[in-house]
Structure formats: structure tokens, C-alpha cells
Design an enzyme around this catalytic site. Structure first.
Site, mmCIF file in Angstrom:
data_model
loop_
_atom_site.group_PDB
_atom_site.id
_atom_site.type_symbol
_atom_site.label_atom_id
_atom_site.label_comp_id
_atom_site.label_asym_id
_atom_site.label_seq_id
_atom_site.Cartn_x
_atom_site.Cartn_y
_atom_site.Cartn_z
ATOM 1 N N LYS A 28 0.826 -1.210 0.000
ATOM 2 C CA LYS A 28 0.000 0.000 0.000
ATOM 3 C C LYS A 28 0.861 1.261 0.000
ATOM 4 O O LYS A 28 2.062 1.193 0.289
ATOM 5 C CB LYS A 28 -0.909 -0.015 1.240
ATOM 6 N N TYR A 68 -12.685 -2.999 -2.666
ATOM 7 C CA TYR A 68 -13.221 -2.858 -1.301
ATOM 8 C C TYR A 68 -14.744 -2.763 -1.327
ATOM 9 O O TYR A 68 -15.333 -1.998 -0.555
ATOM 10 C CB TYR A 68 -12.595 -1.648 -0.615
ATOM 11 N N ASN A 131 -1.971 0.199 6.990
ATOM 12 C CA ASN A 131 -1.446 -1.071 7.519
ATOM 13 C C ASN A 131 -0.590 -1.834 6.514
ATOM 14 O O ASN A 131 -0.537 -3.048 6.528
ATOM 15 C CB ASN A 131 -2.595 -1.914 8.094
ATOM 16 N N HIS A 134 -2.067 -5.341 1.671
ATOM 17 C CA HIS A 134 -3.313 -6.087 1.478
ATOM 18 C C HIS A 134 -2.930 -7.511 1.116
ATOM 19 O O HIS A 134 -1.962 -7.716 0.373
ATOM 20 C CB HIS A 134 -4.141 -5.493 0.333
ATOM 21 N N GLU A 145 -9.146 -11.377 -7.258
ATOM 22 C CA GLU A 145 -8.288 -10.197 -7.060
ATOM 23 C C GLU A 145 -7.080 -10.215 -7.997
ATOM 24 O O GLU A 145 -6.656 -9.167 -8.489
ATOM 25 C CB GLU A 145 -7.845 -10.125 -5.593
HETATM 26 P P1 IDP Z 1 -7.964 -6.759 5.818
HETATM 27 O O1 IDP Z 1 -7.121 -5.807 5.006
HETATM 28 O O2 IDP Z 1 -7.239 -7.194 7.074
HETATM 29 O O3 IDP Z 1 -8.492 -7.897 5.008
HETATM 30 P P2 IDP Z 1 -10.641 -5.548 5.707
HETATM 31 O O4 IDP Z 1 -11.660 -5.605 6.788
HETATM 32 O O5 IDP Z 1 -10.887 -6.309 4.452
HETATM 33 O O6 IDP Z 1 -9.225 -5.952 6.371
HETATM 34 O O7 IDP Z 1 -10.441 -4.010 5.372
HETATM 35 C C1 IDP Z 1 -9.714 -3.618 4.235
HETATM 36 C C2 IDP Z 1 -8.872 -2.428 4.576
HETATM 37 O O8 IDP Z 1 -9.727 -1.332 4.937
HETATM 38 C C3 IDP Z 1 -7.959 -2.608 5.783
HETATM 39 O O9 IDP Z 1 -6.739 -3.253 5.454
HETATM 40 C C4 IDP Z 1 -7.753 -1.191 6.240
HETATM 41 O O10 IDP Z 1 -6.777 -0.526 5.429
HETATM 42 C C5 IDP Z 1 -9.108 -0.574 5.949
HETATM 43 N N1 IDP Z 1 -9.975 -0.581 7.146
HETATM 44 C C6 IDP Z 1 -10.661 -1.637 7.650
HETATM 45 N N2 IDP Z 1 -11.368 -1.300 8.736
HETATM 46 C C7 IDP Z 1 -11.109 0.015 8.935
HETATM 47 C C8 IDP Z 1 -11.548 0.977 9.937
HETATM 48 O O11 IDP Z 1 -12.324 0.669 10.844
HETATM 49 N N3 IDP Z 1 -11.056 2.240 9.800
HETATM 50 C C9 IDP Z 1 -10.193 2.607 8.794
HETATM 51 N N4 IDP Z 1 -9.776 1.744 7.851
HETATM 52 C C10 IDP Z 1 -10.216 0.471 7.930
HETATM 53 MG MG MG Z 2 -9.917 -7.906 3.485
#
Ligand code: IDP
Ligand code: MG
Length: 172
Positions: A28, A68, A131, A134, A145
Site C-alpha cells: 500500500k 473494497y 497497515n 493487502h 483479485e
Molecule cells: P484486511 O485488510 O485485514 O483484510 P478488511 O476488513 O478487508 O481488512 O479491510 C480492508 C482495509 O480497509 C484494511 O486493510 C484497512 O486498510 C481498511 N480498514 C478496515 N477497517 C477500517 C476501519 O475501521 N477504519 C479505517 N480503515 C479500515
Molecule cells: Mg480484506
């Protein structure tokens, strides 16, 4: 069903070549901007995973709304989309035996502040959004994907020279 990374991996397969998987990883903008591309790529290589495809891309809102789709209605989606468009990303296709669950376990929990040390997010992230990586969360989603980010000819099927020292013959 337990989380993917707590499932017991199948260790008694007899036939070769039936559990090789390819998964999608995105480095990212939080990874690219913090100049961590090399460190994160190094982790996948050290683990014994094979890089099957890799390219830098600038994402736009259309691809992020698809990628997303499960989050487009969440209040944080505009900020998430903006963070994913803040700079180019690096898309990777990563192959190995059970690569989807292995890479997902290496990624760690979504929120870097609670991700286990030793995982990518647990070692490099302090954020729920910024974070670093992905990673596809299932074999089905990995296929969807990969097709979203790579043309077929951008994913390479070469054999890794070290294969015989990364897996036992009955594991690959
Ligand atoms: P993942 O990346 O661990 O699979 P997902 O729930 O699929 O998690 O969410 C995708 C991405 O959306 C996350 O990696 C993060 O960057 C962002 N995200 C998820 N939940 C939140 C939140 O509560 N606040 C801000 N960003 C979030
Ligand atoms: Mg995810």
C-alpha cells in the site's frame, strides 16, 4: 470456521502439485512512502514463497470501489480510498503451497496496533488503515483479485530453482 490462519494445514498429501496457490498482495502507499518495499518483499522471499508477478500501479476510485466492495458503505471508505490513491502501490502475485493462508498469516490482524509482533502489520504498522499490505483472504478471492490487478501474461509460471529445498517432495 476458525480464522484462516488457525486452520490446520494438510501435511499428509501424497500427490504433488495439488495445493500450489497464487495470492494477491498489494504494498500500500503506507509501505511505498515509508520506503519499506524491499523489506516486505524480502520477507516473502525468505519464507520460500515465489514472486510470480510484480508491478507498480496508480489506483483509482473505480478499482478501489470493486476491490473494497465490502466496505464502500462504511463511513471510513472515502478516507480508505484516499489513502490507497495517495501514491502508487506495488501489486504482487505470490505463489507457494497454501500461499493464500500462509501470506494472510504473515500479514496479521487488520489493525497494526493489535497485530501480533512477527507479522508484517505487527512489525511495521500502528494503524487500522495505514497497515502496509493487502493480502487475499481466501482462494476464491485470490483468483478474483489477481484477475483485477494482473493480465494473465503478467503472472509467470517459472519453476523456482530452490523448490526441492523449500518443500518435501510430498508437499508440493
Ligand atoms: P484486511 O485488510 O485485514 O483484510 P478488511 O476488513 O478487508 O481488512 O479491510 C480492508 C482495509 O480497509 C484494511 O486493510 C484497512 O486498510 C481498511 N480498514 C478496515 N477497517 C477500517 C476501519 O475501521 N477504519 C479505517 N480503515 C479500515
Ligand atoms: Mg480484506
Amino acid at each position: 470456521m476458525p480464522p484462516l490462519h488457525f486452520q490446520t494445514f494438510n501435511s499428509d498429501k501424497v500427490f504433488i502439485d495439488n495445493n500450489m496457490e497464487t495470492t494477491l498482495v498489494l504494498l500500500k502507499p503506507s509501505c511505498v512512502q515509508r520506503q519499506l518495499i524491499g523489506e516486505i518483499v524480502h520477507r516473502f522471499e525468505r519464507r520460500g514463497l515465489r514472486i510470480a508477478g510484480m508491478k507498480m500501479m496508480q489506483l483509482d476510485e473505480a478499482i478501489l470501489r470493486e476491490h473494497y466492495a465490502h466496505l464502500v458503505d462504511r463511513p471510513f471508505f472515502p478516507a480508505l480510498a484516499a489513502s490507497m490513491m495517495a501514491s502508487p502501490i506495488v501489486a504482487m502475485a505470490i505463489s507457494g503451497v497454501e500461499a493464500v493462508s500462509v501470506v494472510r498469516a504473515m500479514t496479521g490482524y487488520t489493525n497494526g496496533r493489535v497485530a501480533d509482533p512477527g507479522t508484517i502489520r505487527g512489525d511495521y504498522s500502528m494503524s487500522n488503515q495505514q497497515n502496509i499490505v493487502h493480502a487475499s483472504d481466501s482462494i476464491e478471492n485470490a483468483a478474483i483479485e489477481l484477475a483485477r490487478f494482473f493480465r494473465p501474461e503478467e503472472i509467470f509460471e517459472y519453476e523456482s530453482a530452490t523448490l526441492g529445498f523449500i518443500y518435501a517432495t510430498n508437499e508440493r
